[in-house]
Motif scaffolding. Structure first.
Motif, PDB file in Angstrom:
ATOM      1  N   SER A   1       0.831  -1.212   0.000  1.00 37.34           N
ATOM      2  CA  SER A   1       0.000   0.000   0.000  1.00 37.34           C
ATOM      3  C   SER A   1       0.859   1.253   0.000  1.00 37.34           C
ATOM      4  CB  SER A   1      -0.935   0.002   1.213  1.00 37.34           C
ATOM      5  OG  SER A   1      -1.817  -1.096   1.187  1.00 37.34           O
ATOM      6  N   SER A   2       1.845   1.294   0.869  1.00 39.59           N
ATOM      7  CA  SER A   2       2.681   2.493   0.975  1.00 39.59           C
ATOM      8  C   SER A   2       3.487   2.714  -0.303  1.00 39.59           C
ATOM      9  CB  SER A   2       3.609   2.392   2.191  1.00 39.59           C
ATOM     10  OG  SER A   2       4.466   1.270   2.093  1.00 39.59           O
ATOM     11  N   ALA A   3       3.913   1.619  -0.947  1.00 42.51           N
ATOM     12  CA  ALA A   3       4.708   1.751  -2.174  1.00 42.51           C
ATOM     13  C   ALA A   3       3.878   2.248  -3.347  1.00 42.51           C
ATOM     14  CB  ALA A   3       5.350   0.405  -2.515  1.00 42.51           C
ATOM     15  N   LEU A   4       2.581   1.910  -3.361  1.00 46.10           N
ATOM     16  CA  LEU A   4       1.730   2.261  -4.491  1.00 46.10           C
ATOM     17  C   LEU A   4       0.945   3.559  -4.290  1.00 46.10           C
ATOM     18  CD1 LEU A   4       0.491  -1.312  -5.379  1.00 46.10           C
ATOM     19  CD2 LEU A   4       1.785   0.199  -6.881  1.00 46.10           C
ATOM     20  N   LEU A   5       0.937   4.082  -3.085  1.00 45.71           N
ATOM     21  CA  LEU A   5       0.186   5.306  -2.818  1.00 45.71           C
ATOM     22  C   LEU A   5       0.588   6.486  -3.715  1.00 45.71           C
ATOM     23  CD1 LEU A   5      -0.359   5.380   1.037  1.00 45.71           C
ATOM     24  CD2 LEU A   5      -2.120   5.547  -0.749  1.00 45.71           C
ATOM     25  N   PRO A   6       1.876   6.675  -4.020  1.00 42.34           N
ATOM     26  CA  PRO A   6       2.225   7.801  -4.897  1.00 42.34           C
ATOM     27  C   PRO A   6       1.521   7.740  -6.255  1.00 42.34           C
ATOM     28  CG  PRO A   6       4.183   7.021  -3.775  1.00 42.34           C
ATOM     29  CD  PRO A   6       3.090   6.033  -3.462  1.00 42.34           C
ATOM     30  N   LEU A   7       1.300   6.551  -6.787  1.00 41.75           N
ATOM     31  CA  LEU A   7       0.613   6.426  -8.073  1.00 41.75           C
ATOM     32  C   LEU A   7      -0.869   6.762  -7.943  1.00 41.75           C
ATOM     33  CD1 LEU A   7       2.226   3.197  -9.592  1.00 41.75           C
ATOM     34  CD2 LEU A   7       2.693   5.584 -10.139  1.00 41.75           C
ATOM     35  N   MET A   8      -1.452   6.515  -6.786  1.00 42.33           N
ATOM     36  CA  MET A   8      -2.844   6.888  -6.556  1.00 42.33           C
ATOM     37  C   MET A   8      -2.966   8.388  -6.291  1.00 42.33           C
ATOM     38  SD  MET A   8      -4.301   3.721  -4.245  1.00 42.33           S
ATOM     39  CE  MET A   8      -4.429   2.064  -4.944  1.00 42.33           C
ATOM     40  N   ARG A   9      -2.044   8.925  -5.509  1.00 45.76           N
ATOM     41  CA  ARG A   9      -2.065  10.360  -5.207  1.00 45.76           C
ATOM     42  C   ARG A   9      -1.920  11.183  -6.482  1.00 45.76           C
ATOM     43  NH1 ARG A   9      -1.346  11.700   0.230  1.00 45.76           N
ATOM     44  NH2 ARG A   9      -0.475  10.099   1.600  1.00 45.76           N
ATOM     45  N   ARG A  10      -1.188  10.665  -7.438  1.00 46.32           N
ATOM     46  CA  ARG A  10      -0.933  11.387  -8.689  1.00 46.32           C
ATOM     47  C   ARG A  10      -2.233  11.777  -9.377  1.00 46.32           C
ATOM     48  NH1 ARG A  10       3.195   8.471 -12.649  1.00 46.32           N
ATOM     49  NH2 ARG A  10       4.541   8.957 -10.878  1.00 46.32           N
ATOM     50  N   HIS A  11      -3.246  10.915  -9.280  1.00 48.25           N
ATOM     51  CA  HIS A  11      -4.521  11.168  -9.957  1.00 48.25           C
ATOM     52  C   HIS A  11      -5.654  11.480  -8.976  1.00 48.25           C
ATOM     53  CE1 HIS A  11      -2.781   9.862 -13.766  1.00 48.25           C
ATOM     54  NE2 HIS A  11      -2.226   8.877 -13.099  1.00 48.25           N
ATOM     55  N   GLY A  12      -5.318  11.535  -7.687  1.00 49.55           N
ATOM     56  CA  GLY A  12      -6.337  11.860  -6.690  1.00 49.55           C
ATOM     57  C   GLY A  12      -7.447  10.843  -6.618  1.00 49.55           C
ATOM     58  N   TYR A  13      -7.093   9.588  -6.900  1.00 52.68           N
ATOM     59  CA  TYR A  13      -8.104   8.530  -6.882  1.00 52.68           C
ATOM     60  C   TYR A  13      -7.441   7.216  -6.488  1.00 52.68           C
ATOM     61  CZ  TYR A  13     -11.580   5.113  -8.349  1.00 52.68           C
ATOM     62  OH  TYR A  13     -12.472   4.078  -8.355  1.00 52.68           O
ATOM     63  N   GLY A  14      -8.133   6.443  -5.665  1.00 53.65           N
ATOM     64  CA  GLY A  14      -7.635   5.115  -5.319  1.00 53.65           C
ATOM     65  C   GLY A  14      -8.635   4.357  -4.475  1.00 53.65           C
ATOM     66  N   ARG A  15      -8.588   3.051  -4.602  1.00 58.40           N
ATOM     67  CA  ARG A  15      -9.391   2.157  -3.778  1.00 58.40           C
ATOM     68  C   ARG A  15      -8.464   1.055  -3.265  1.00 58.40           C
ATOM     69  NH1 ARG A  15     -11.904   6.004  -4.315  1.00 58.40           N
ATOM     70  NH2 ARG A  15     -13.976   6.311  -5.228  1.00 58.40           N
ATOM     71  N   ILE A  16      -8.227   1.073  -1.955  1.00 56.45           N
ATOM     72  CA  ILE A  16      -7.421   0.024  -1.322  1.00 56.45           C
ATOM     73  C   ILE A  16      -8.369  -0.855  -0.520  1.00 56.45           C
ATOM     74  CG2 ILE A  16      -5.582  -0.498   0.314  1.00 56.45           C
ATOM     75  CD1 ILE A  16      -4.289   2.175  -0.411  1.00 56.45           C
ATOM     76  N   VAL A  17      -8.388  -2.131  -0.839  1.00 61.13           N
ATOM     77  CA  VAL A  17      -9.266  -3.085  -0.159  1.00 61.13           C
ATOM     78  C   VAL A  17      -8.394  -4.131   0.525  1.00 61.13           C
ATOM     79  CG1 VAL A  17     -11.165  -4.710  -0.392  1.00 61.13           C
ATOM     80  CG2 VAL A  17     -11.027  -2.750  -1.939  1.00 61.13           C
ATOM     81  N   ASN A  18      -8.455  -4.160   1.837  1.00 61.73           N
ATOM     82  CA  ASN A  18      -7.717  -5.154   2.616  1.00 61.73           C
ATOM     83  C   ASN A  18      -8.658  -6.308   2.950  1.00 61.73           C
ATOM     84  OD1 ASN A  18      -5.326  -3.641   2.635  1.00 61.73           O
ATOM     85  ND2 ASN A  18      -6.026  -2.446   4.391  1.00 61.73           N
ATOM     86  N   VAL A  19      -8.352  -7.482   2.428  1.00 61.89           N
ATOM     87  CA  VAL A  19      -9.209  -8.645   2.665  1.00 61.89           C
ATOM     88  C   VAL A  19      -8.941  -9.150   4.074  1.00 61.89           C
ATOM     89  CG1 VAL A  19      -9.855 -10.947   1.902  1.00 61.89           C
ATOM     90  CG2 VAL A  19      -9.241  -9.205   0.218  1.00 61.89           C
ATOM     91  N   SER A  20      -9.928  -8.974   4.940  1.00 58.16           N
ATOM     92  CA  SER A  20      -9.789  -9.304   6.345  1.00 58.16           C
ATOM     93  C   SER A  20     -10.712 -10.467   6.700  1.00 58.16           C
ATOM     94  CB  SER A  20     -10.082  -8.070   7.201  1.00 58.16           C
ATOM     95  OG  SER A  20      -9.788  -8.315   8.555  1.00 58.16           O
ATOM     96  N   SER A  21     -11.105 -10.529   7.948  1.00 58.05           N
ATOM     97  CA  SER A  21     -11.971 -11.610   8.418  1.00 58.05           C
ATOM     98  C   SER A  21     -12.717 -11.151   9.663  1.00 58.05           C
ATOM     99  CB  SER A  21     -11.149 -12.856   8.756  1.00 58.05           C
ATOM    100  OG  SER A  21     -11.937 -13.833   9.409  1.00 58.05           O
ATOM    101  N   GLY A  22     -13.951 -11.610   9.782  1.00 54.69           N
ATOM    102  CA  GLY A  22     -14.719 -11.297  10.974  1.00 54.69           C
ATOM    103  C   GLY A  22     -14.085 -11.836  12.239  1.00 54.69           C
ATOM    104  N   CYS A  23     -13.246 -12.849  12.100  1.00 49.51           N
ATOM    105  CA  CYS A  23     -12.613 -13.391  13.303  1.00 49.51           C
ATOM    106  C   CYS A  23     -11.529 -12.448  13.834  1.00 49.51           C
ATOM    107  CB  CYS A  23     -12.043 -14.789  13.052  1.00 49.51           C
ATOM    108  SG  CYS A  23     -10.461 -14.841  12.207  1.00 49.51           S
ATOM    109  N   GLY A  24     -11.190 -11.408  13.059  1.00 53.16           N
ATOM    110  CA  GLY A  24     -10.256 -10.405  13.540  1.00 53.16           C
ATOM    111  C   GLY A  24     -10.941  -9.223  14.195  1.00 53.16           C
ATOM    112  N   ALA A  25     -12.281  -9.246  14.236  1.00 56.24           N
ATOM    113  CA  ALA A  25     -13.022  -8.161  14.886  1.00 56.24           C
ATOM    114  C   ALA A  25     -12.814  -8.214  16.394  1.00 56.24           C
ATOM    115  CB  ALA A  25     -14.508  -8.272  14.552  1.00 56.24           C
TER     116      ALA A  25
END
Length: 246
Positions: A135-159
């Motif tokens: 995520s941190s490495a790719l953020l500059p490419l998202m910031r460049r266009h002011g758009y991004g969707r980062i989806v972290n696949v998690s689990s309810g067992c981590g709630a």
């Protein structure tokens, strides 16, 4: 990494196209996420630790509406992350969607009292630190266009409200991923980059085992979060498009 066909950036007369990266995508949930994102017309980079398996997965998607390209990626290796980020920047100049799906380490019978914390190190390295470094490495490419969707696949067992004596390494690493999701979302508030976690539910895959929900249904909630319209909710935990407690 195979070199894709050249794409022309959007203009006043050309539609915007999206470039997405899905990690751990040569099989199971990740593969289905790639398929569904491609159905939405996105160019999708199919990340796989084993490049040959990635190529085999891409061949299964021949004829998909969006272009699908296999890329070598082990999220636990900084050198592979750095190499891929450079390649994406040179090839596309943008990255719009990141789905941090790479996972495993489902230690169902391990106890929290165990003295062997090696599995926990491995789970954290993939689920938390792998998502963090990518995520941190790719953020500059998202910031460049002011758009991004980062989806972290998690689990309810981590709630935080989930109580069970099983899956200690998996559960702890997903809880840590949830905390990272909220923190990164708060930092990026107002940037046009939405950061959310998604629980796909118990899915019938090689990791989840038989008896779970169809993989298509689990993937659909991830794809929904990856293609949220503007303005998009951020810093949320979703299952099937509905907010669930952290």
């Amino acid at each position: 990494m195979s070199r894709p066909a050249r794409r022309v950036p959007a203009t006043a007369t050309a539609p915007v196209y999206r470039v997405a990266l899905v990690t751990g995508a040569n099989r199971g949930l990740g593969f289905e996420v790639v398929r569904q994102l491609s159905e939405r017309g996105m160019t999708v980079l199919l990340g796989a630790r084993d490049f040959d398996k990635g190529l085999h997965a891409v061949r299964k998607l021949a004829g998909a509406p969006g272009e699908v390209i296999a890329v070598q990626l082990d999220v636990t290796r900084q050198d592979e992350v750095d190499a891929l980020v450079r390649w994406i920047e040179i090839t596309y100049g943008r990255l719009d969607v990141l789905v941090n799906n790479a996972g495993g380490h489902y230690d169902h019978d391990a106890a929290a009292s165990t003295r062997d914390i090696t599995p926990a190190h491995a789970a954290l390295e993939t689920h938390l630190f792998g998502s963090w470094r990518l995520s941190s490495a790719l953020l500059p490419l998202m910031r460049r266009h002011g758009y991004g969707r980062i989806v972290n696949v998690s689990s309810g067992c981590g709630a935080s409200g989930s109580t069970s004596a099983s899956c200690v390494a998996y559960r702890t690493s997903k809880a840590a991923l949830n905390a990272y999701t909220r923190t990164l979302a708060a930092e990026l508030e107002g940037s046009g980059i939405a950061v959310n976690a998604v629980c796909p539910g118990w899915v019938a895959t090689e990791l989840g085992g038989p008896g779970g929900r169809p993989v298509e249904r689990g993937a659909a909630g991830i794809v929904w979060a990856a293609d949220l319209p503007v303005p998009a909710p951020t810093g949320r935990f979703f299952r099937d498009g509905e907010v669930i407690p952290w």
